[in-house]
Motif scaffolding. Sequence first.
Motif: not given
Length: 505
Positions: A81-105
Motif C-alpha cells: 500500500l505504501r507503494a500504491g500497489v493493489v493487494v489481492a489476498p487469496l485463500a490458501p484453501g482455494s482449488t489450484p484452478p481457482s487460484i490461477v483464475k484469480m491471479l490472472a483476473d
Amino acid sequence: MQELFAHDFGVIADLVRHHAEQTPDHLALVDPDRTLTYAQLDTLMDRIAASLQRDGFEAGDAIAICGLMTAPYAAVFLGALRAGVVVAPLAPGSTPPSIVKMLADADAKLLFWDASATDTLALAKTPRVGLDGGLEAWLVPEGTKPARVVPEPSWPFNIIYSSGTTGEPKGIVQPHGMRWGHVRRGATYQYGGPEGVTLLSTPLYSNTTLVVFFPTITWGGTAVLMPKFDAGGYLKLAEKHRVTHTMLVPVQYQRLMAHPDFDRYDLSSFKYKFSTSAPFGAALKADVLKRWPGGLVEFYGMTEGGGTCILEAHLHPTKLHTVGKPADNHDIRLIDDNGVEVARGEAGEVVGHSPIMMTGYHGQPEKTRDAEWYDPAGKRFIRTGDVGRFDEDGFLTLFDRKKDMVISGGFNIYPSDLEAVLRKHEAVFDAAVVGVPSEQWGETPVAFVVRQPGATVDAETLLQWTNDQVGKTQRLAGLQWIDELPRSAIGKVLKRELRDQYAKK
C-alpha cells in the motif's frame, strides 16, 4: 490523535509512520513466532515498498498474497500500500484452478506465499516470494526509502475474491476511500491509543478481518494474529494479552461459549466484540452478553459495501433478532422483484448506498451492473440478495438470502425461520435448512442437523417435533444428522454442498 482522522480522506500507510515516530517501541503485530514494533513495521514497509519499486511496480499494479495470517503477511500488505500497489489476498484453501483464475483476473505480477499454500499453488506460474523463507533475500537493504506515493480516494486498495473454493472467482475492488471509511469508524469503538489490543482469528484475505485490522493499526493498537482458530487457544491468548477488541464470526462465538472452561478465563479487559459475515442467532447473542464482558456489536453488510446496519446488542437487548439500524450516512431500502421500493412494513430485497462502496467487480462490468440498483433519481445502490423487513423502530430483520428461499407450492419459506426453531431443541447444536426438488411442490425444505454431545433423540422424533412447531406450509420433508456443517473460512454455511450431498443420497 482524533485530529488525524478528522479529514475526509487519509493515507493508512502514513499513519503507521506517525505511530513509528510517536511510539516506536510499541507492539504493532504479534503472531505465534514473532513480534514487530511500530518502528520495525515501518522500516519493513519501506523495504517492501522500495523492493516493489525496484522490480518495476508502479501505483495501480497488483500483487497477490496467499498464506496464513502472520506478521510478514500483514507487513507485505501494508508495504505494498505504501507503494500504491493493489493487494489481492487469496485463500490458501482455494482449488489450484481457482487460484490461477484469480491471479490472472487481478493481473498480479508477483505472488507472496507460505507453506500452507503449497498444494493450492500447484498450477500457478506467477513469480513468487516466500513469506516463511525468501522474503529477506528479496528485500532491498535496510534503510532504503521508497519513492513517495500519495493515493487518491478512488485508487484501488485491494481486490477481495468472493469465490475462492468453488465457482467462478469474482474480484471486488475496494478503493482507498472505502477503507478510510472503515478506519474513521474506529473512533466510535475506542480503538485509539496503545492500550488497544485486537485479537484476530479470521483470515486476512477476508473483508471480515480487514475491517478491524486496519482500524487497529491506524489507531496505534496491537494486532494479535492467530493463524488458525481453536476455542481453547483463543481464550488463552485473550487472557494473556489483555485483549480489548476482537472480530469473530457467529460459529466461533458458538464454539467459544460451548467451551467447558470459558467461564474460567479472565476476559474483563474486553471493550468491544464484533461479528459479521453470517447469521447470528438471538439466543447466542444473549449468551455472549450474559457471560462475556464488554459491548457486542454486529455489522450487517457486504464486502461490496453499499449499506451497513449496526446492532449494538448491549444497548438494545430486545432487538437481538435484528441486525440493527442503518449506520450514519447509510441509505438502506427494500425493493421487490421488479426493482420497485416496497411499502413500509413490507419485506423486500435489501439494497444500500453509502460512502463505503466498491468500485465494481474487477474486469466484469456485466456482473457489476447486476449488483447495482438505481433509484428514480439515479442514486447508485448495491444489491445484497438478502430479504428483510424494517420494524416500527427502524431495526432490520433478515429472513434469508433470496437464492436460499424455498418456494414450495407457491409459498415462500425462509430457511432461517426453520433453523431458529430447530436450535430451540435441547438436542440440537447446529442446523441448516435447504430447498431440494420435489415433484409435488416444486421445492421442499430438508434439514441437516448437528447433535449436541450426548444427545440421543432420533431423526424422526426431532422431525415431528419441528413440524409441530411450524405452519403447515413450512413443514420439513426430511431431516438428516451430520457431524459438522460445511462452512467457508469465515463461517458461512455452504448450502450448495448440502444440496449436492442430498442429491447424491
